[in-house]
Design a protein around this motif. Sequence first.
Motif, PDB file in Angstrom:
ATOM      1  N   ASN A 132       0.807   1.437   6.597  1.00 48.21           N
ATOM      2  CA  ASN A 132      -0.034   2.577   6.950  1.00 48.21           C
ATOM      3  C   ASN A 132      -1.023   2.967   5.847  1.00 48.21           C
ATOM      4  O   ASN A 132      -1.599   4.040   5.881  1.00 48.21           O
ATOM      5  CB  ASN A 132       0.821   3.788   7.366  1.00 48.21           C
ATOM      6  CG  ASN A 132       1.825   4.199   6.314  1.00 48.21           C
ATOM      7  OD1 ASN A 132       2.283   3.400   5.506  1.00 48.21           O
ATOM      8  ND2 ASN A 132       2.201   5.468   6.329  1.00 48.21           N
ATOM      9  N   ILE A 133      -1.225   2.063   4.869  1.00 45.43           N
ATOM     10  CA  ILE A 133      -2.250   2.273   3.838  1.00 45.43           C
ATOM     11  C   ILE A 133      -3.273   1.150   3.947  1.00 45.43           C
ATOM     12  O   ILE A 133      -2.932  -0.028   3.845  1.00 45.43           O
ATOM     13  CB  ILE A 133      -1.660   2.292   2.411  1.00 45.43           C
ATOM     14  CG1 ILE A 133      -0.648   3.435   2.238  1.00 45.43           C
ATOM     15  CG2 ILE A 133      -2.792   2.425   1.379  1.00 45.43           C
ATOM     16  CD1 ILE A 133       0.024   3.459   0.871  1.00 45.43           C
ATOM     17  N   GLU A 134      -4.527   1.536   4.152  1.00 44.70           N
ATOM     18  CA  GLU A 134      -5.637   0.590   4.171  1.00 44.70           C
ATOM     19  C   GLU A 134      -6.361   0.733   2.838  1.00 44.70           C
ATOM     20  O   GLU A 134      -6.718   1.843   2.451  1.00 44.70           O
ATOM     21  CB  GLU A 134      -6.565   0.934   5.337  1.00 44.70           C
ATOM     22  CG  GLU A 134      -7.650  -0.066   5.600  1.00 44.70           C
ATOM     23  CD  GLU A 134      -8.452   0.298   6.843  1.00 44.70           C
ATOM     24  OE1 GLU A 134      -9.679   0.527   6.687  1.00 44.70           O
ATOM     25  OE2 GLU A 134      -7.870   0.365   7.951  1.00 44.70           O
ATOM     26  N   TRP A 135      -6.598  -0.379   2.131  1.00 42.44           N
ATOM     27  CA  TRP A 135      -7.106  -0.333   0.764  1.00 42.44           C
ATOM     28  C   TRP A 135      -8.418  -1.095   0.665  1.00 42.44           C
ATOM     29  O   TRP A 135      -8.509  -2.233   1.098  1.00 42.44           O
ATOM     30  CB  TRP A 135      -6.087  -0.972  -0.165  1.00 42.44           C
ATOM     31  CG  TRP A 135      -6.308  -0.706  -1.615  1.00 42.44           C
ATOM     32  CD1 TRP A 135      -7.237  -1.291  -2.425  1.00 42.44           C
ATOM     33  CD2 TRP A 135      -5.581   0.194  -2.431  1.00 42.44           C
ATOM     34  NE1 TRP A 135      -7.144  -0.801  -3.700  1.00 42.44           N
ATOM     35  CE2 TRP A 135      -6.120   0.111  -3.730  1.00 42.44           C
ATOM     36  CE3 TRP A 135      -4.515   1.074  -2.194  1.00 42.44           C
ATOM     37  CZ2 TRP A 135      -5.637   0.866  -4.788  1.00 42.44           C
ATOM     38  CZ3 TRP A 135      -4.038   1.825  -3.243  1.00 42.44           C
ATOM     39  CH2 TRP A 135      -4.599   1.722  -4.528  1.00 42.44           C
ATOM     40  N   HIS A 136      -9.424  -0.464   0.034  1.00 42.28           N
ATOM     41  CA  HIS A 136     -10.732  -1.089  -0.151  1.00 42.28           C
ATOM     42  C   HIS A 136     -11.202  -0.869  -1.590  1.00 42.28           C
ATOM     43  O   HIS A 136     -11.573   0.248  -1.947  1.00 42.28           O
ATOM     44  CB  HIS A 136     -11.765  -0.488   0.812  1.00 42.28           C
ATOM     45  CG  HIS A 136     -11.364  -0.572   2.238  1.00 42.28           C
ATOM     46  ND1 HIS A 136     -11.563  -1.696   2.996  1.00 42.28           N
ATOM     47  CD2 HIS A 136     -10.736   0.339   3.044  1.00 42.28           C
ATOM     48  CE1 HIS A 136     -11.093  -1.485   4.215  1.00 42.28           C
ATOM     49  NE2 HIS A 136     -10.588  -0.259   4.266  1.00 42.28           N
TER      50      HIS A 136
ATOM     51  N   GLU B 255      -1.155  -0.388  -8.269  1.00 44.83           N
ATOM     52  CA  GLU B 255      -1.209   0.514  -7.113  1.00 44.83           C
ATOM     53  C   GLU B 255      -1.559  -0.259  -5.844  1.00 44.83           C
ATOM     54  O   GLU B 255      -0.974  -0.021  -4.783  1.00 44.83           O
ATOM     55  CB  GLU B 255      -2.264   1.602  -7.319  1.00 44.83           C
ATOM     56  CG  GLU B 255      -2.060   2.469  -8.543  1.00 44.83           C
ATOM     57  CD  GLU B 255      -2.842   1.991  -9.761  1.00 44.83           C
ATOM     58  OE1 GLU B 255      -3.022   2.794 -10.687  1.00 44.83           O
ATOM     59  OE2 GLU B 255      -3.248   0.826  -9.797  1.00 44.83           O
ATOM     60  N   GLN B 256      -2.503  -1.175  -5.955  1.00 47.57           N
ATOM     61  CA  GLN B 256      -2.896  -1.955  -4.784  1.00 47.57           C
ATOM     62  C   GLN B 256      -1.757  -2.864  -4.337  1.00 47.57           C
ATOM     63  O   GLN B 256      -1.512  -3.015  -3.142  1.00 47.57           O
ATOM     64  CB  GLN B 256      -4.148  -2.778  -5.107  1.00 47.57           C
ATOM     65  CG  GLN B 256      -4.749  -3.456  -3.900  1.00 47.57           C
ATOM     66  CD  GLN B 256      -6.082  -4.111  -4.207  1.00 47.57           C
ATOM     67  OE1 GLN B 256      -6.528  -4.120  -5.344  1.00 47.57           O
ATOM     68  NE2 GLN B 256      -6.712  -4.634  -3.194  1.00 47.57           N
ATOM     69  N   LYS B 257      -1.032  -3.442  -5.292  1.00 49.90           N
ATOM     70  CA  LYS B 257       0.120  -4.280  -4.954  1.00 49.90           C
ATOM     71  C   LYS B 257       1.203  -3.446  -4.248  1.00 49.90           C
ATOM     72  O   LYS B 257       1.802  -3.898  -3.279  1.00 49.90           O
ATOM     73  CB  LYS B 257       0.679  -4.945  -6.206  1.00 49.90           C
ATOM     74  CG  LYS B 257      -0.202  -6.039  -6.771  1.00 49.90           C
ATOM     75  CD  LYS B 257       0.307  -6.555  -8.102  1.00 49.90           C
ATOM     76  CE  LYS B 257       1.622  -7.258  -7.978  1.00 49.90           C
ATOM     77  NZ  LYS B 257       1.558  -8.696  -7.849  1.00 49.90           N
ATOM     78  N   ALA B 258       1.432  -2.227  -4.735  1.00 49.64           N
ATOM     79  CA  ALA B 258       2.434  -1.352  -4.106  1.00 49.64           C
ATOM     80  C   ALA B 258       1.982  -0.930  -2.708  1.00 49.64           C
ATOM     81  O   ALA B 258       2.784  -0.906  -1.770  1.00 49.64           O
ATOM     82  CB  ALA B 258       2.685  -0.122  -4.980  1.00 49.64           C
ATOM     83  N   ALA B 259       0.687  -0.613  -2.563  1.00 52.98           N
ATOM     84  CA  ALA B 259       0.165  -0.176  -1.264  1.00 52.98           C
ATOM     85  C   ALA B 259       0.300  -1.270  -0.214  1.00 52.98           C
ATOM     86  O   ALA B 259       0.496  -0.976   0.973  1.00 52.98           O
ATOM     87  CB  ALA B 259      -1.293   0.259  -1.400  1.00 52.98           C
TER      88      ALA B 259
ATOM     89  N   GLN C  98     -12.174   2.663  -3.203  1.00 52.46           N
ATOM     90  CA  GLN C  98     -12.453   2.734  -4.635  1.00 52.46           C
ATOM     91  C   GLN C  98     -13.915   2.394  -4.896  1.00 52.46           C
ATOM     92  O   GLN C  98     -14.387   1.333  -4.506  1.00 52.46           O
ATOM     93  CB  GLN C  98     -11.535   1.795  -5.404  1.00 52.46           C
ATOM     94  CG  GLN C  98     -10.084   2.251  -5.318  1.00 52.46           C
ATOM     95  CD  GLN C  98      -9.173   1.404  -6.152  1.00 52.46           C
ATOM     96  OE1 GLN C  98      -9.127   0.201  -5.978  1.00 52.46           O
ATOM     97  NE2 GLN C  98      -8.461   2.047  -7.064  1.00 52.46           N
ATOM     98  N   TYR C  99     -14.598   3.311  -5.564  1.00 51.13           N
ATOM     99  CA  TYR C  99     -16.031   3.189  -5.821  1.00 51.13           C
ATOM    100  C   TYR C  99     -16.371   2.379  -7.068  1.00 51.13           C
ATOM    101  O   TYR C  99     -17.399   1.711  -7.096  1.00 51.13           O
ATOM    102  CB  TYR C  99     -16.666   4.582  -5.957  1.00 51.13           C
ATOM    103  CG  TYR C  99     -17.006   5.196  -4.630  1.00 51.13           C
ATOM    104  CD1 TYR C  99     -18.328   5.305  -4.224  1.00 51.13           C
ATOM    105  CD2 TYR C  99     -16.023   5.659  -3.771  1.00 51.13           C
ATOM    106  CE1 TYR C  99     -18.665   5.864  -3.001  1.00 51.13           C
ATOM    107  CE2 TYR C  99     -16.347   6.218  -2.550  1.00 51.13           C
ATOM    108  CZ  TYR C  99     -17.663   6.309  -2.170  1.00 51.13           C
ATOM    109  OH  TYR C  99     -17.976   6.859  -0.950  1.00 51.13           O
ATOM    110  N   ILE C 100     -15.595   2.453  -8.101  1.00 52.81           N
ATOM    111  CA  ILE C 100     -15.961   1.839  -9.374  1.00 52.81           C
ATOM    112  C   ILE C 100     -15.117   0.597  -9.659  1.00 52.81           C
ATOM    113  O   ILE C 100     -15.637  -0.415 -10.092  1.00 52.81           O
ATOM    114  CB  ILE C 100     -15.821   2.839 -10.551  1.00 52.81           C
ATOM    115  CG1 ILE C 100     -16.680   4.084 -10.300  1.00 52.81           C
ATOM    116  CG2 ILE C 100     -16.160   2.183 -11.880  1.00 52.81           C
ATOM    117  CD1 ILE C 100     -18.178   3.844 -10.281  1.00 52.81           C
TER     118      ILE C 100
END
Length: 179
Positions: free
Chosen positions: A63-67, A54-58, A44-46
């Motif tokens: 298999n989801i890497e979140w930044h 969404e981040q809590k669900a991910a 996520q850029y902004i």
Amino acid sequence: MMKSRDRRQGVVLVNTGEGKGKSSSALGMVFRAAGWDMKVCVIQYIKGQWQTGEQKAAARFDNIEWHALGDGFTWDTKNPEQDIKTSRAIWEFSQEKILSQAFDVVLLDEINYCCGYNWISGQEIADFIRDHKPPWMHLILTGRNAAPEVLAIAHTVTEMGKVKHAYEQGIKAEQGIEF
């Protein structure tokens, strides 16, 4: 069963326009891919460092890497030089993740804003995608003001049109809808 990389045609998708739903649509694809056991990277850029649904669900998926790397809503910026520096650093990070070939799907959420503000050139993004994206990788780019060069290399472009928005009626961002 997930289609093997050697049998997959990776697509470049762009969600742009003034309407709501660009990131939401992309995140639907993220969760769909994760459901098929694909390895997914969300960058996520902004959006700033606040927690979103969404981040809590991910976080429930291995298999989801979140930044979430942005400085927040940059249209209210007091420091455009910092916004450019942050955007450039996130772009470098994004390139590393794509070049790692560790992911089947990469979402560059709100990168198009960076082009609209001339922080990253659309030509630079298009050239990188054309020259370096693995042919089996799906790549999703979201945000208003997608650069013409990015639109030209995309396989699928969706422009979200705004008819009306709750914010214009005095309704602030609602949990579960906007975040």
